[in-house]
Design a protein around this motif. Structure first.
Motif, short mmCIF file in Angstrom:
data_model
loop_
_atom_site.label_atom_id
_atom_site.label_comp_id
_atom_site.label_asym_id
_atom_site.label_seq_id
_atom_site.Cartn_x
_atom_site.Cartn_y
_atom_site.Cartn_z
N ALA A 184 1.00 -1.44 -0.05
CA ALA A 184 0.31 -0.17 -0.30
C ALA A 184 0.70 1.56 -0.04
N PRO A 185 0.70 2.51 -0.66
CA PRO A 185 1.11 3.44 -0.91
C PRO A 185 1.29 4.23 1.42
N ASP A 186 2.83 4.60 1.21
CA ASP A 186 2.31 5.62 2.40
C ASP A 186 1.57 5.92 2.99
N GLY A 187 2.12 5.52 4.73
CA GLY A 187 0.70 6.30 5.39
C GLY A 187 -0.56 5.83 5.60
N LEU A 188 -0.44 4.12 5.18
CA LEU A 188 -1.55 3.63 4.90
C LEU A 188 -1.27 1.83 5.59
N GLU A 189 -1.82 1.89 6.54
CA GLU A 189 -1.98 0.94 7.93
C GLU A 189 -2.91 0.00 7.42
N PRO A 190 -3.18 -1.54 7.68
CA PRO A 190 -4.01 -1.97 7.52
C PRO A 190 -4.26 -2.28 8.66
N PRO A 191 -5.83 -2.63 8.42
CA PRO A 191 -6.60 -3.31 9.82
C PRO A 191 -6.41 -3.73 10.55
N PRO A 192 -6.82 -4.06 11.74
CA PRO A 192 -6.55 -6.07 12.27
C PRO A 192 -7.14 -6.76 11.09
N ASP A 193 -6.15 -8.16 11.23
CA ASP A 193 -6.75 -9.47 10.40
C ASP A 193 -7.31 -9.10 8.95
N CYS A 194 -6.72 -7.54 8.60
CA CYS A 194 -6.50 -7.46 6.74
C CYS A 194 -5.36 -7.20 5.62
N ARG A 195 -4.84 -7.76 4.75
CA ARG A 195 -3.56 -7.05 3.63
C ARG A 195 -4.12 -6.22 3.00
N TYR A 196 -3.32 -5.20 3.14
CA TYR A 196 -4.03 -4.00 1.66
C TYR A 196 -2.90 -4.48 0.60
N THR A 197 -3.21 -4.70 -1.06
CA THR A 197 -2.23 -4.55 -1.84
C THR A 197 -2.72 -3.30 -2.88
N TYR A 198 -1.53 -3.52 -3.13
CA TYR A 198 -2.02 -2.11 -4.34
C TYR A 198 -1.73 -1.61 -5.95
N ASN A 199 -2.49 -1.68 -6.73
CA ASN A 199 -1.73 -1.43 -7.60
C ASN A 199 -2.19 -0.43 -8.33
N PRO A 200 -0.05 0.25 -8.28
CA PRO A 200 0.29 1.51 -8.85
C PRO A 200 -0.52 2.73 -10.04
N ALA A 201 -0.46 1.55 -11.16
CA ALA A 201 -1.40 2.33 -12.09
C ALA A 201 -2.34 2.18 -12.90
N THR A 202 -2.37 1.73 -12.36
CA THR A 202 -4.25 1.00 -12.36
C THR A 202 -5.21 2.42 -10.43
N ARG A 203 -4.11 2.78 -10.06
CA ARG A 203 -4.44 3.49 -8.69
C ARG A 203 -5.41 2.98 -7.70
N ARG A 204 -5.25 1.42 -7.56
CA ARG A 204 -6.11 1.05 -7.10
C ARG A 204 -5.69 -0.20 -5.58
N LEU A 205 -6.76 0.26 -4.89
CA LEU A 205 -6.21 -0.05 -3.44
C LEU A 205 -7.45 -1.55 -3.44
N TYR A 206 -6.04 -2.53 -2.73
CA TYR A 206 -7.82 -4.13 -2.11
C TYR A 206 -7.43 -4.18 -0.81
N LEU A 207 -8.29 -3.82 -0.25
CA LEU A 207 -8.27 -4.72 0.96
C LEU A 207 -8.87 -6.08 1.37
N HIS A 208 -8.10 -6.62 1.65
CA HIS A 208 -8.40 -8.14 2.12
C HIS A 208 -9.07 -8.50 3.07
N VAL A 209 -9.93 -9.08 3.45
CA VAL A 209 -10.49 -9.43 4.74
C VAL A 209 -10.15 -10.75 5.35
N LEU A 210 -9.75 -10.74 5.71
CA LEU A 210 -8.98 -12.19 6.10
C LEU A 210 -9.94 -13.25 7.17
N ALA A 211 -10.47 -11.94 8.30
CA ALA A 211 -11.60 -12.51 9.49
C ALA A 211 -12.33 -11.89 9.23
N TRP A 212 -13.96 -12.22 8.95
CA TRP A 212 -14.59 -11.66 8.47
C TRP A 212 -14.89 -10.79 9.92
N PRO A 213 -15.14 -9.58 10.60
CA PRO A 213 -15.89 -8.54 11.42
C PRO A 213 -17.15 -8.00 11.43
#
Ligand code: GLC
Length: 441
Positions: free
Chosen positions: A344-373
């Motif tokens: 993820a771009p700087d300054g973005l910490e993922p929420p608990p039980d989540c992972r961010y990935t980021y595609n800089p070409a499309t400027r889309r951020l992906y929030l993966h929710v590993l445990a459903w809150p």
């Protein structure tokens, strides 16, 4: 490689340490299949069985004599890999046992001399290429069959004094030349090879490292024959290699060199612990766990090389197929959060039980929710930085609450009031790992 000339240090013409392969495709594709296949598939109790059980050559010969993978269909393997979303594969052309999957002219210890009688590697390379995957070879530096490979701490005959005594008659330089010959065959006989995975070095008194392998000659040869090829970091030459290879563990953060500079890395992982087919191993990872490993790696700028150990009949066992199909089911709708993505771009910490990935070409951020809150996911730092969000599996809008709104009952501390939050359905969407696709401004 530097030498002193009249007091000044100058570079020699070819500095193989500076030479690097082209890793652009590698960091984009992210996901590959490792294949460990050899005679050990018949023992079906780990690819190190010869060493673990201290089996001598004469006894191990029984596998060579009976090797006949009659159901081998590499097109089926390649199809399973492609459908799982894998973009490259790396196969053990030769593993530590020394057995070769191709018709090498430097040894008789190869598939063409078994009851099966045919080359296994050429059709595999062809099949995987036809499914659009890139080609990698694993080549073992250890060789428990070659007559000039001296008995050492990693050898099946480690504790056999009579075998140790014969070391004086073995010439490891001949073995190093044998490796160069075989590597030349592999890099000239199969078209473009994208990746070479040498395994492994254990320098020291009773071990082997770059001096025994003659690693400098080996890497120069590789770079000369296939200049763009990617080579791993296991030749015992510090600073040489295109990627780092954490094995059977997930790094806690992105990997760096000693100076803290990010490096290209690929975690290699098994389904159940053993690399070769292991009939009785019961520690198989689940599909969501494996997906979590892939996602976790990409969120830290790394790749995943996930291993299959085909059976002695030449098939992927049902447990491997189940996992690959499960991964493929998810990848079909979610690969957008994997390919071309990194942290993820700087300054973005993922929420608990989540992972961010980021595609800089499309400027889309992906929030993966590993445990459903329940109800909400608070995303500190995202306020005002995106324009729209949707679930990736079905393209349905994910609405959000502006800072302050989510903690509407006013019972939380002021801290929560500053965070925006996504509003989630109570029931987890029907997919192993739900992903929210966030269109950044
Ligand atoms: C280890 C093992 C080997 C396996 C490899 C994969 O080094 O010796 O059996 O092939 O890891 O990374």
């Amino acid at each position: 490689m530097k030498k002193k000339v009249s007091g000044k240090t100058v570079k020699k013409s070819i500095d193989y340490k500076q030479m690097k392969g082209d890793s652009r495709w590698f960091v984009r594709d992210r996901f590959g299949m490792f294949i460990h296949w050899g005679l050990y598939a018949m023992a079906a109790r780990h690819e190190w069985v010869k060493k673990r059980e201290q089996i001598c050559d004469a006894d191990y010969e029984v596998y060579f004599k009976h090797f006949d993978p009659d159901l081998y269909d590499p097109r089926e393997w390649a199809r399973l890999a492609r459908k799982a979303g894998m973009k490259y594969f790396v196969v053990t052309a030769k593993h530590h046992e020394g057995f070769c999957l191709w018709n090498s002219k430097y040894t008789g210890y190869k598939s063409t001399k078994t009851p099966y009688g045919k080359d296994l590697l050429a059709p595999m390379v062809k099949a995987f290429r036809e499914e659009g995957l890139r080609v990698g070879f694993y080549y073992s530096l250890l060789d428990w069959h070659h007559p000039d490979f001296t008995v050492d701490s990693c050898h099946p005959m480690q504790h056999n004094q009579a075998e140790r005594a014969k070391n004086s008659k073995r010439d490891v330089r001949k073995y190093a030349a044998y490796m160069r010959n075989q590597v030349r065959e592999l890099l000239t006989g199969f078209g473009q090879i994208d990746l070479l995975w040498f395994d492994f070095s254990y320098p020291g008194e009773d071990g082997k490292g770059h001096l025994e392998w003659e690693s400098e000659k080996l890497i120069k040869l590789v770079r000369k024959l296939q200049p763009d090829i990617l080579v791993d970091n296991r030749l015992d030459l510090p600073g040489v290699g295109d990627f780092i290879t954490p094995e059977q563990w997930q790094p806690p953060a992105g990997m760096t060199d000693e100076k803290g500079k990010p490096v290209v890395w690929e975690a290699c992982q098994t389904f159940s612990g053993s690399w070769g087919y292991h009939r009785d191993e019961m520690t198989w990872k689940s599909v969501p766990q494996l997906l979590g490993m892939l996602i976790d790696g990409v969120s830290k700028d790394g790749n995943l090389l996930l291993n299959v150990g085909p059976t002695a009949r030449g098939e992927f066992d049902y447990r491997a197929r189940e996992r690959l199909e499960g991964i493929g089911e998810w990848m079909r709708r979610h690969s957008r959060s994997i390919y071309g993505c990194g942290p993820a771009p700087d300054g973005l910490e993922p929420p608990p039980d989540c992972r961010y990935t980021y595609n800089p070409a499309t400027r889309r951020l992906y929030l993966h929710v590993l445990a459903w809150p329940f109800g909400t996911i608070y995303c500190p730092g995202l306020e005002g930085r995106f324009e729209y969000a949707q679930f990736l599996h079905d393209g349905s809008e994910v609405r959000f609450s502006a800072p302050g709104e989510a903690a509407w009952a006013g019972l939380g501390s002021d801290k929560f009031k500053k965070m925006m939050a996504f509003n989630l359905p109570v029931v987890k969407p029907h997919t192993e790992v739900p992903v929210i696709e966030i269109f950044m401004k």
